[in-house]
Enzyme design. Sequence first.
Site, mmCIF file in Angstrom:
data_model
loop_
_atom_site.group_PDB
_atom_site.id
_atom_site.type_symbol
_atom_site.label_atom_id
_atom_site.label_comp_id
_atom_site.label_asym_id
_atom_site.label_seq_id
_atom_site.Cartn_x
_atom_site.Cartn_y
_atom_site.Cartn_z
ATOM 1 N N ASN A 1 52.972 61.924 79.151
ATOM 2 C CA ASN A 1 54.164 61.827 79.815
ATOM 3 C C ASN A 1 54.518 59.729 79.206
ATOM 4 O O ASN A 1 54.062 59.073 79.159
ATOM 5 C CB ASN A 1 53.541 60.926 81.569
ATOM 6 N N TRP A 2 55.877 60.431 78.891
ATOM 7 C CA TRP A 2 56.585 58.772 78.405
ATOM 8 C C TRP A 2 57.132 58.054 80.074
ATOM 9 O O TRP A 2 56.567 57.054 79.157
ATOM 10 C CB TRP A 2 57.515 58.913 77.525
ATOM 11 N N LYS A 3 56.489 58.048 80.387
ATOM 12 C CA LYS A 3 57.320 57.171 81.495
ATOM 13 C C LYS A 3 58.535 56.732 81.448
ATOM 14 O O LYS A 3 59.749 57.457 81.260
ATOM 15 C CB LYS A 3 55.851 56.164 82.022
ATOM 16 N N HIS B 1 52.885 61.443 90.281
ATOM 17 C CA HIS B 1 51.967 60.460 89.729
ATOM 18 C C HIS B 1 51.859 59.360 90.955
ATOM 19 O O HIS B 1 52.073 58.689 90.858
ATOM 20 C CB HIS B 1 52.844 59.877 88.622
ATOM 21 N N GLU C 1 51.593 55.852 89.785
ATOM 22 C CA GLU C 1 52.662 54.699 89.212
ATOM 23 C C GLU C 1 54.110 54.898 90.630
ATOM 24 O O GLU C 1 54.490 54.696 90.960
ATOM 25 C CB GLU C 1 53.517 54.599 88.184
ATOM 26 N N GLU D 1 43.057 61.209 87.190
ATOM 27 C CA GLU D 1 43.815 59.936 86.202
ATOM 28 C C GLU D 1 43.142 58.731 87.073
ATOM 29 O O GLU D 1 43.673 58.589 88.526
ATOM 30 C CB GLU D 1 46.019 60.002 86.103
ATOM 31 N N GLY E 1 46.507 52.692 81.405
ATOM 32 C CA GLY E 1 47.224 52.005 80.982
ATOM 33 C C GLY E 1 45.780 50.248 80.110
ATOM 34 O O GLY E 1 46.935 49.438 79.984
ATOM 35 N N SER F 1 44.274 55.815 79.331
ATOM 36 C CA SER F 1 43.709 55.303 77.974
ATOM 37 C C SER F 1 42.830 56.581 77.316
ATOM 38 O O SER F 1 42.432 56.376 76.145
ATOM 39 C CB SER F 1 42.853 54.023 78.570
#
Length: 256
Positions: free
Chosen positions: A9-11, A96, A98, A168, A174, A215
């Site tokens: 997942n490159w975000k 997700h 986020e 997650e 992160g 992570s």
Amino acid sequence: MRTPIIAGNWKMNKTIAEAHELVTAMQNDLAQIANRGVEIVLCPPFVSIPEVFSLLKGTPIRTGAQNLFWEPKGAFTGEVSGPMLHGLCDYVIVGHSERRQYFGETDEGVNRKIKAAFSQELFPIVCVGESLAQYEAGQTASFVGGQVRAAFQGLSDADARRTVVAYEPIWAIGTGRASSGPEANAVIGESIRGVLAGLYGKETADAIRVQYGGSVNPKNIAEFLEQPEIDGALVGGASLVASDFIAICRAAAIKT
Ligand code: 13P
């Protein structure tokens, strides 16, 4: 036997030119690993999907999106729909943390997006996971179980089997503070596969792939992959570094 699946997942990272560079640096190694029975998915930002798709054409590496909207078209400024991704992507990340945290996504919206994905032959990677406060209050099982129930609401047995779940924990994303293999395995076994077994029966629950995310790096990946309930990883930061992502995927090939 569930096929391991590693997704990057490159975000919100990499321009189109940088995406080109990253894929070019990884694709030969990743293709070899994918041919050894690991499913590998790259999820760049929307604007880079056509570029990544054309680079990966003819390779066993798959493309995914990071989000979609549930309506197929219309006056929804800034959104991207399933029909627009159809043919360019095999997978789409849905829900997700986020997106839930910064863009107000709800369990109900996540469920609608999963159904929209299936209507366009996109396989959803559905994210669930508790916050640090919930973790510390011992609410992980009830919260994650509730997210799973809401996500799968009204999904057929066949679609449930094609859904990938990513566990997650938000406190691990992160932060450099990954969960441990046994701890993630326990949450997945009890609150994800256990809940799915209640909804669909054990045989279906055992067919559904569940990733760990938060992570993940080349050093800790083995600890997660050796767990019986964990079928792969959803990788953020380390998926932006070619040598790290290759090493993570290679660790999954050893599991096959
Ligand atoms: P990190 O691997 O950067 O912790 O991100 C995990 C994640 O959110 C993947 O979706």
